[in-house]
Design a protein around this motif. Structure first.
Motif, PDB file in Angstrom:
ATOM      1  N   LYS B  88       0.806  -1.222   0.000  1.00 11.35           N
ATOM      2  CA  LYS B  88       0.000   0.000   0.000  1.00 11.35           C
ATOM      3  C   LYS B  88       0.840   1.273   0.000  1.00 11.35           C
ATOM      4  N   ILE B  89       1.837   1.282  -0.859  1.00 13.47           N
ATOM      5  CA  ILE B  89       2.610   2.498  -1.085  1.00 13.47           C
ATOM      6  C   ILE B  89       1.685   3.538  -1.711  1.00 13.47           C
ATOM      7  N   PHE B  90       1.862   4.798  -1.380  1.00 11.99           N
ATOM      8  CA  PHE B  90       1.112   5.844  -2.082  1.00 11.99           C
ATOM      9  C   PHE B  90       1.783   6.039  -3.436  1.00 11.99           C
ATOM     10  N   THR B  91       1.168   5.529  -4.481  1.00 14.91           N
ATOM     11  CA  THR B  91       1.835   5.484  -5.785  1.00 14.91           C
ATOM     12  C   THR B  91       2.025   6.869  -6.375  1.00 14.91           C
ATOM     13  N   ARG B  92       1.163   7.828  -5.983  1.00 15.48           N
ATOM     14  CA  ARG B  92       1.262   9.157  -6.590  1.00 15.48           C
ATOM     15  C   ARG B  92       1.971  10.152  -5.692  1.00 15.48           C
ATOM     16  N   LEU B  93       2.549   9.642  -4.606  1.00 15.36           N
ATOM     17  CA  LEU B  93       3.432  10.476  -3.796  1.00 15.36           C
ATOM     18  C   LEU B  93       4.858  10.015  -4.081  1.00 15.36           C
ATOM     19  N   GLU B  97       8.003  11.657   0.015  1.00 15.46           N
ATOM     20  CA  GLU B  97       6.700  12.016   0.601  1.00 15.46           C
ATOM     21  C   GLU B  97       6.060  10.823   1.303  1.00 15.46           C
ATOM     22  N   GLU B 100       7.636  10.751   4.555  1.00 14.90           N
ATOM     23  CA  GLU B 100       7.093  11.846   5.378  1.00 14.90           C
ATOM     24  C   GLU B 100       5.709  11.492   5.919  1.00 14.90           C
ATOM     25  N   MET B 101       4.916  10.806   5.086  1.00 11.64           N
ATOM     26  CA  MET B 101       3.595  10.387   5.553  1.00 11.64           C
ATOM     27  C   MET B 101       3.719   9.441   6.735  1.00 11.64           C
ATOM     28  N   ALA B 103       5.796   9.627   9.011  1.00 11.74           N
ATOM     29  CA  ALA B 103       6.074  10.424  10.204  1.00 11.74           C
ATOM     30  C   ALA B 103       4.966  11.435  10.476  1.00 11.74           C
ATOM     31  N   PHE B 104       3.789  11.208   9.886  1.00 13.22           N
ATOM     32  CA  PHE B 104       2.739  12.226   9.942  1.00 13.22           C
ATOM     33  C   PHE B 104       2.383  12.657  11.365  1.00 13.22           C
ATOM     34  N   SER B 105       2.347  11.704  12.288  1.00 13.31           N
ATOM     35  CA  SER B 105       1.853  12.065  13.626  1.00 13.31           C
ATOM     36  C   SER B 105       2.961  12.656  14.511  1.00 13.31           C
ATOM     37  N   ARG B 149       8.686   3.406   5.777  1.00 15.15           N
ATOM     38  CA  ARG B 149       7.603   4.327   6.107  1.00 15.15           C
ATOM     39  C   ARG B 149       7.050   4.042   7.504  1.00 15.15           C
TER      40      ARG B 149
END
Ligand SMILES: Nc1ncnc2c1ncn2[C@@H]1O[C@H](COP(=O)(O)OP(=O)(O)O)[C@@H](O)[C@H]1O
Ligand SMILES: [Mg+2]
Lengths: 394, 237
Positions: B88-93, B97, B100-101, B103-105, B149
């Protein structure tokens, strides 16, 4: 919160992939609809060219209409961004977005009228205009946040048709709400003169005051000036440039927000995959609300700008611009942010230029706008800048 | 005191009863593995711990703090971090990024920068590709990114859902090495879900076997490796 979906689904329409060998075959025999479209495009191009060559369509008309089209298109783009932002995240068309736009213009009317009555509009025109825009933004944001909370959030996991119908219902409900609260009568934005840069325009708006001539500079809002640019005589309305410029600045700010800030990145992550974004510690509900807020802020500002040059405000002014902006969003590729910006400007210009270029009545501009949508979708079903929908979204 | 304790949870998908009273615990510093066939309820167990598919009944405790009813983002803030099945990688980031996601919290910029550097050192390929979109990475690189991540969140406990899925044997080795390293060197507590039971049991301290929503076995990894039933069912005889 939706559950995780383990099995990837083959995206619709991508199952029968074949490499186009021959462009001509591809767009004619294999796809008769495109053939029809192609013939239509050639026909339109012929008529337009003919009108230009015979001189029945002139360059000064083109210049004037392009400028007006850019202003109108800027408003479309500002609204279209709201459709596209919400669609990108919830895969839902917020059909009440036209009313979000309308509420900005409408509440802006009350504020600017109050500022006029207090005289502040004349003593501090710039600040008064800023206050008006800001209150329009505030009104639109309030309405959009309420919509999300009351109408859409409870339906987050319902079949996709349900929120769509709810959105149409919300659109009608908001129109009726404003109608009952404020009446049918058309409200009129006051005539505002906003003079700027007297040093730069020393010969504009000059009046005799006590025997001395005073020049006040360019009237940004109500000014109309006949100028000659490169040998073309034009009547210029600075408001058109103002609207275009403000829209560009807002769109640039949006772009920066989405690309660079933490919340913007979270927004893109949520658009792609809500569950995984939640696993990163993103409060998905908050991101969704933020998306509505951003879209509404742009629409609210667009509403006030629109009302500043159109002046007429009714509870129904959201309908046509809303539909047009939706068209623009689809045209550019729904869910695609540059697509909405481009689609809005493009639609505004085409709609303004095309009728007289084709020698048609200006009343046919709506027909032209929607025909163009159909034409473009025939050739690019995902819109001009649209990508093929990822299977995560389908 | 266990770091994570799951007590008799039941989870439903509509009318499908996916977890029928699952209990397990993970102690600080352990690698615990959860094995079982397809559809046994492994992913559901992790998602229930993370609040994605909340439990209908039962309780989940993190250091004796009840997190059963918390929202997913609150659970992440407490240090329970999952690297989901299928990466579930963010393919469009971009790769960066994506990290960075992870480390969002967190709000400690310097700490995040240090951890990003650590991830890049651990996975040099990610540094090379940090500006590329996540979707352009190969399967192995995506798995590295998914683990990187998750690490960016500084987890108290890391939940890994089938990290070896779909990877070539050589990459599977590498992933398991990374997991062992994270546990032994950085002291990260790990709950590892795997279909590759053999390798999972080889690196784990303890294991649970899940079948149709029930825990059928709970023992040390070594004991399960020698258990005849388990050998028959999950270790290829
Ligand atoms: N989103 C879902 N909707 C309905 N049923 C689901 C969903 N996800 C999983 N299930 C069901 O729950 C059970 C457990 O699934 P899962 O936790 O994914 O198993 P595992 O990870 O062990 O393969 C299966 O019977 C599966 O069919
Ligand atoms: Mg699974």
């Amino acid at each position: 919160m939706t559950t995780t979906d383990a099995t990837p689904v083959a995206p619709l329409g991508r199952r029968f992939i074949y490499k186009p060998r021959n462009w001509f075959l591809e767009n004619t025999i294999r796809s008769p609809l495109r053939l029809v479209g192609l013939i239509f495009v050639v026909f339109i191009a012929y008529v337009a060219l003919n009108n230009i060559v015979t001189g029945s369509y002139r360059i000064d008309q083109f210049a004037r209409q392009t400028i007006f089209g850019l202003a109108q298109g800027s408003v479309y783009a500002l609204i279209a961004l709201g459709y596209t932002l919400v669609y990108g995240i919830l895969l839902m068309i917020n059909f009440a977005h036209g009313e979000v736009f309308m509420s900005g213009a409408y509440i802006g009317f009350f504020v600017i009228t109050a500022l006029q009555n207090s005289g502040f509009l004349y003593t501090n025109t710039g600040i008064a205009l800023l206050i008006t825009v800001f209150s329009g933004v505030l009104a639109s944001v309030t309405i959009a946040v309420a919509l999300e909370r009351i109408a859409y959030r409870p339906l987050r996991n319902a079949p996709r048709l349900v929120p769509l119908i709810t959105a149409i219902g919300a659109s009608i409900a908001l129109q009726q709400l404003f109608l009952r609260l404020f009446g049918v009568s058309t409200r009129r934005y006051p005539d505002v003169n906003f003079y700027v840069l007297p040093q730069l325009f020393p010969n504009l708006e000059c009046h005799e005051v006590d025997g001395a001539e005073i020049c006040r500079g360019l009237d940004l809002i109500s000014g109309r000036y006949d100028v000659n640019v490169l040998g073309i005589n034009l009547r210029i309305l600075p408001i058109h440039f103002l609207v275009f410029f403000v829209a560009l600045v807002m769109m640039a700010a949006l772009w920066f927000y989405i690309q660079r800030t933490k919340m913007g990145k979270a927004m893109r992550a949520v658009a792609e995959d809500k569950s995984t974004a939640a696993l990163m510690g993103v409060n998905v509900d908050r991101v969704i609300v933020t998306t509505f807020v951003l879209g509404a802020a742009l629409a609210g500002a667009g509403g006030v700008l629109y009302a500043l040059y159109n002046q007429q405000v009714t509870p129904f002014i959201g309908f046509i611009p809303g539909i047009k902006a939706f068209t623009a969003a689809v045209l550019g590729g729904i869910g695609n942010i540059p697509g909405a910006m481009f689609g809005g400007l493009f639609l505004g210009v085409v709609e303004s230029v095309a009728p007289s270029m084709l020698g048609l009545s200006n009343q046919l501009k709506d027909v032209i706008a929607f025909s163009m949508l159909v034409l473009i979708l025939i050739f690019r079903p995902t819109g001009i800048l649209g990508e093929v929908l990822s299977h995560k979204k389908a | 005191m266990s770091l994570l304790r799951v007590n008799d949870i039941h989870t439903y998908y509509g009318r499908i009863h996916a977890l029928k009273g699952v209990s397990l615990s993970v102690d600080e510093g352990e690698i615990v593995t959860l094995i079982g066939g397809n559809g046994a309820g492994k992913t559901t167990t992790l998602n229930t711990i993370c609040g994605i598919t909340p439990a209908a009944s039962g309780s989940i405790l993190l250091r004796d703090r009840d997190i059963t009813r918390m929202r997913p983002y609150e659970i992440v803030q407490l240090g329970v971090v999952q690297s989901p099945e299928g990466r579930k990688i963010f393919t469009r980031l971009t790769v960066r990024e994506n990290l960075e996601m992870g480390a969002f919290s967190r709000n400690d910029r310097d700490g995040v920068a240090r951890d990003m550097e650590y991830v890049f050192e651990r996975f040099p390929r990610l540094r090379e590709r940090q500006k590329q979109l996540g979707g352009t990475l190969s399967g192995g690189e995506q798995q590295m990114l998914a683990i990187g991540r998750a690490l960016m969140a500084r987890p108290q406990i890391l939940l890994l859902d089938e990290p070896s899925m779909g990877l070539a044997p050589l990459l599977v080795r590498e992933i398991f090495d990374v997991i062992t390293y994270l546990n032994r060197e950085s002291g990260t507590t790990i709950l590892l879900v795997e279909q590759n039971a053999q390798m999972a049991l080889a690196i784990a301290d303890r294991a649970y076997v899940l079948q149709s929503g029930y825990v059928t076995h709970a023992d040390t990894a070594a004991a399960l490796q020698n258990n005849e039933t388990i050998k028959q069912a999950y270790l290829g005889g």
